[in-house]
Scaffold this motif. Structure first.
Motif, PDB file in Angstrom:
ATOM      1  N   HIS A  60       0.850  -1.195   0.000  1.00  0.00           N
ATOM      2  CA  HIS A  60       0.000   0.000   0.000  1.00  0.00           C
ATOM      3  C   HIS A  60       0.884   1.243   0.000  1.00  0.00           C
ATOM      4  CE1 HIS A  60      -3.518  -2.449   0.558  1.00  0.00           C
ATOM      5  NE2 HIS A  60      -2.870  -3.103   1.509  1.00  0.00           N
ATOM      6  N   HIS A  61       0.586   2.153  -0.910  1.00  0.00           N
ATOM      7  CA  HIS A  61       1.337   3.403  -1.031  1.00  0.00           C
ATOM      8  C   HIS A  61       0.454   4.574  -0.610  1.00  0.00           C
ATOM      9  CE1 HIS A  61       4.655   1.458  -3.113  1.00  0.00           C
ATOM     10  NE2 HIS A  61       3.776   0.861  -3.906  1.00  0.00           N
ATOM     11  N   ASP A  62       1.075   5.606  -0.088  1.00  0.00           N
ATOM     12  CA  ASP A  62       0.374   6.836   0.311  1.00  0.00           C
ATOM     13  C   ASP A  62      -0.731   6.556   1.325  1.00  0.00           C
ATOM     14  OD1 ASP A  62       1.947   8.318  -1.552  1.00  0.00           O
ATOM     15  OD2 ASP A  62       0.607   7.613  -3.136  1.00  0.00           O
ATOM     16  N   GLY A  63      -0.483   5.607   2.213  1.00  0.00           N
ATOM     17  CA  GLY A  63      -1.499   5.299   3.207  1.00  0.00           C
ATOM     18  C   GLY A  63      -1.182   4.041   3.977  1.00  0.00           C
ATOM     19  N   TYR A  64      -2.199   3.241   4.222  1.00  0.00           N
ATOM     20  CA  TYR A  64      -2.087   2.063   5.082  1.00  0.00           C
ATOM     21  C   TYR A  64      -3.303   1.178   4.850  1.00  0.00           C
ATOM     22  CZ  TYR A  64      -5.387   5.014   7.531  1.00  0.00           C
ATOM     23  OH  TYR A  64      -6.463   5.818   7.813  1.00  0.00           O
ATOM     24  N   GLN A  65      -3.317   0.055   5.562  1.00  0.00           N
ATOM     25  CA  GLN A  65      -4.508  -0.789   5.578  1.00  0.00           C
ATOM     26  C   GLN A  65      -4.675  -1.370   6.977  1.00  0.00           C
ATOM     27  OE1 GLN A  65      -4.796  -4.557   3.235  1.00  0.00           O
ATOM     28  NE2 GLN A  65      -6.627  -3.600   2.386  1.00  0.00           N
ATOM     29  N   LEU A  66      -5.920  -1.413   7.424  1.00  0.00           N
ATOM     30  CA  LEU A  66      -6.288  -2.044   8.688  1.00  0.00           C
ATOM     31  C   LEU A  66      -7.238  -3.189   8.366  1.00  0.00           C
ATOM     32  CD1 LEU A  66      -7.157   1.215  10.669  1.00  0.00           C
ATOM     33  CD2 LEU A  66      -4.956   0.019  10.605  1.00  0.00           C
ATOM     34  N   LEU A  67      -7.001  -4.346   8.966  1.00  0.00           N
ATOM     35  CA  LEU A  67      -7.869  -5.497   8.779  1.00  0.00           C
ATOM     36  C   LEU A  67      -8.512  -5.843  10.112  1.00  0.00           C
ATOM     37  CD1 LEU A  67      -5.495  -7.813   6.690  1.00  0.00           C
ATOM     38  CD2 LEU A  67      -7.137  -6.109   5.845  1.00  0.00           C
ATOM     39  N   LEU A  68      -9.836  -5.944  10.124  1.00  0.00           N
ATOM     40  CA  LEU A  68     -10.587  -6.333  11.311  1.00  0.00           C
ATOM     41  C   LEU A  68     -11.284  -7.648  10.990  1.00  0.00           C
ATOM     42  CD1 LEU A  68     -12.188  -2.838  12.040  1.00  0.00           C
ATOM     43  CD2 LEU A  68     -10.020  -3.759  12.912  1.00  0.00           C
ATOM     44  N   VAL A  69     -10.805  -8.733  11.543  1.00  0.00           N
ATOM     45  CA  VAL A  69     -11.317 -10.060  11.206  1.00  0.00           C
ATOM     46  C   VAL A  69     -12.670 -10.266  11.887  1.00  0.00           C
ATOM     47  CG1 VAL A  69     -10.864 -12.536  11.243  1.00  0.00           C
ATOM     48  CG2 VAL A  69      -8.958 -10.920  10.971  1.00  0.00           C
ATOM     49  N   THR A  70     -13.670 -10.611  11.073  1.00  0.00           N
ATOM     50  CA  THR A  70     -15.030 -10.753  11.592  1.00  0.00           C
ATOM     51  C   THR A  70     -15.537 -12.191  11.605  1.00  0.00           C
ATOM     52  OG1 THR A  70     -15.928 -10.261   9.397  1.00  0.00           O
ATOM     53  CG2 THR A  70     -15.675  -8.403  10.926  1.00  0.00           C
ATOM     54  N   ALA A  71     -14.979 -13.074  10.791  1.00  0.00           N
ATOM     55  CA  ALA A  71     -15.486 -14.446  10.723  1.00  0.00           C
ATOM     56  C   ALA A  71     -14.454 -15.374  10.094  1.00  0.00           C
ATOM     57  CB  ALA A  71     -16.784 -14.495   9.921  1.00  0.00           C
ATOM     58  N   GLY A  72     -14.513 -16.627  10.487  1.00  0.00           N
ATOM     59  CA  GLY A  72     -13.665 -17.641   9.885  1.00  0.00           C
ATOM     60  C   GLY A  72     -12.226 -17.589  10.371  1.00  0.00           C
ATOM     61  N   GLN A  73     -11.354 -18.238   9.591  1.00  0.00           N
ATOM     62  CA  GLN A  73      -9.935 -18.289   9.925  1.00  0.00           C
ATOM     63  C   GLN A  73      -9.106 -17.987   8.694  1.00  0.00           C
ATOM     64  OE1 GLN A  73      -8.670 -21.624  12.354  1.00  0.00           O
ATOM     65  NE2 GLN A  73     -10.812 -22.091  12.799  1.00  0.00           N
ATOM     66  N   TRP A 109     -13.736 -20.663   5.457  1.00  0.00           N
ATOM     67  CA  TRP A 109     -14.080 -19.369   4.893  1.00  0.00           C
ATOM     68  C   TRP A 109     -13.455 -18.319   5.811  1.00  0.00           C
ATOM     69  CZ3 TRP A 109     -17.002 -18.095   0.555  1.00  0.00           C
ATOM     70  CH2 TRP A 109     -17.531 -19.181  -0.144  1.00  0.00           C
ATOM     71  N   PHE A 110     -13.270 -17.103   5.302  1.00  0.00           N
ATOM     72  CA  PHE A 110     -12.585 -16.054   6.060  1.00  0.00           C
ATOM     73  C   PHE A 110     -13.137 -14.704   5.620  1.00  0.00           C
ATOM     74  CE2 PHE A 110      -8.662 -13.262   6.170  1.00  0.00           C
ATOM     75  CZ  PHE A 110      -8.591 -13.133   7.553  1.00  0.00           C
ATOM     76  N   ALA A 111     -13.429 -13.837   6.592  1.00  0.00           N
ATOM     77  CA  ALA A 111     -13.913 -12.492   6.258  1.00  0.00           C
ATOM     78  C   ALA A 111     -13.223 -11.469   7.138  1.00  0.00           C
ATOM     79  CB  ALA A 111     -15.420 -12.398   6.440  1.00  0.00           C
ATOM     80  N   HIS A 112     -12.890 -10.334   6.535  1.00  0.00           N
ATOM     81  CA  HIS A 112     -12.361  -9.209   7.295  1.00  0.00           C
ATOM     82  C   HIS A 112     -12.880  -7.908   6.712  1.00  0.00           C
ATOM     83  CE1 HIS A 112      -9.519  -8.225   4.107  1.00  0.00           C
ATOM     84  NE2 HIS A 112      -8.821  -9.328   4.299  1.00  0.00           N
ATOM     85  N   VAL A 113     -13.012  -6.923   7.570  1.00  0.00           N
ATOM     86  CA  VAL A 113     -13.271  -5.561   7.115  1.00  0.00           C
ATOM     87  C   VAL A 113     -11.910  -4.963   6.813  1.00  0.00           C
ATOM     88  CG1 VAL A 113     -14.102  -3.281   7.780  1.00  0.00           C
ATOM     89  CG2 VAL A 113     -15.399  -5.315   8.434  1.00  0.00           C
ATOM     90  N   ALA A 114     -11.752  -4.445   5.601  1.00  0.00           N
ATOM     91  CA  ALA A 114     -10.511  -3.784   5.195  1.00  0.00           C
ATOM     92  C   ALA A 114     -10.761  -2.281   5.140  1.00  0.00           C
ATOM     93  CB  ALA A 114     -10.062  -4.292   3.827  1.00  0.00           C
ATOM     94  N   ILE A 115      -9.958  -1.549   5.892  1.00  0.00           N
ATOM     95  CA  ILE A 115      -9.992  -0.089   5.887  1.00  0.00           C
ATOM     96  C   ILE A 115      -8.708   0.338   5.196  1.00  0.00           C
ATOM     97  CG2 ILE A 115     -10.055   1.996   7.315  1.00  0.00           C
ATOM     98  CD1 ILE A 115     -11.318   0.096   9.526  1.00  0.00           C
ATOM     99  N   THR A 116      -8.852   0.927   4.017  1.00  0.00           N
ATOM    100  CA  THR A 116      -7.691   1.174   3.178  1.00  0.00           C
ATOM    101  C   THR A 116      -7.599   2.632   2.760  1.00  0.00           C
ATOM    102  OG1 THR A 116      -7.982  -1.066   2.291  1.00  0.00           O
ATOM    103  CG2 THR A 116      -6.479   0.394   1.096  1.00  0.00           C
TER     104      THR A 116
END
Length: 138
Positions: A60-73, A109-116
């Motif tokens: 990721h350029h000019d920023g960042y990413q946050l991952l918040l895992v909500t379900a699965g592995q 299955w795996f789910a995350h909220v990505a804040i980018t």
């Protein structure tokens, strides 16, 4: 297994992630939550990975990413470091310029909220050999 996962996946499956499909080895799904605009400089989306699905290495350029895992592995790995096993409730902070990938374990299955914020530079795929080496011990 999918029925239980669907109950956990609070933001929903969304649509098949066609726009970024070339950066994933299997099917992923995207549920946009908040789109960036002139007043909000981040994109927020729920990303769901089918079992064994992972994205390519990227930065990721000019920023960042946050991952918040909500379900699965799933897995998160920074280049040159051991992979980190992820489960619901885990959070990951990815600083600008860090080469990494994330995706589902082979059996979940795996789910995350990505804040980018910023832009993504997509790189090479995570090889089947690299992925197979990951320990499934939680």
């Amino acid at each position: 297994m999918m029925n239980e996962f669907e109950k956990e996946n609070i933001f929903g499956l969304g649509q098949k992630n066609e726009a970024y499909a070339k950066y994933f080895n299997k099917d992923s799904f995207l549920q946009p939550l908040i789109a960036g605009d002139d007043n909000v400089d981040v994109n927020v989306a729920n990303v769901t990975f089918e079992p064994g699905c992972r994205n390519d290495w990227h930065i990721h350029h000019d920023g960042y990413q946050l991952l918040l895992v909500t379900a699965g592995q799933g897995w998160y790995q920074e280049f040159g470091k051991p992979a980190r096993h992820l489960k619901a409730g885990d959070a990951v902070k990815i600083n600008e310029g860090v080469k990494h990938w994330h995706g589902a374990t082979k059996d979940s299955w795996f789910a995350h909220v990505a804040i980018t914020k910023g832009t993504s530079e997509w790189l090479e795929a995570v090889s089947d050999e690299e992925y197979a080496k990951l320990s499934e011990e939680k």
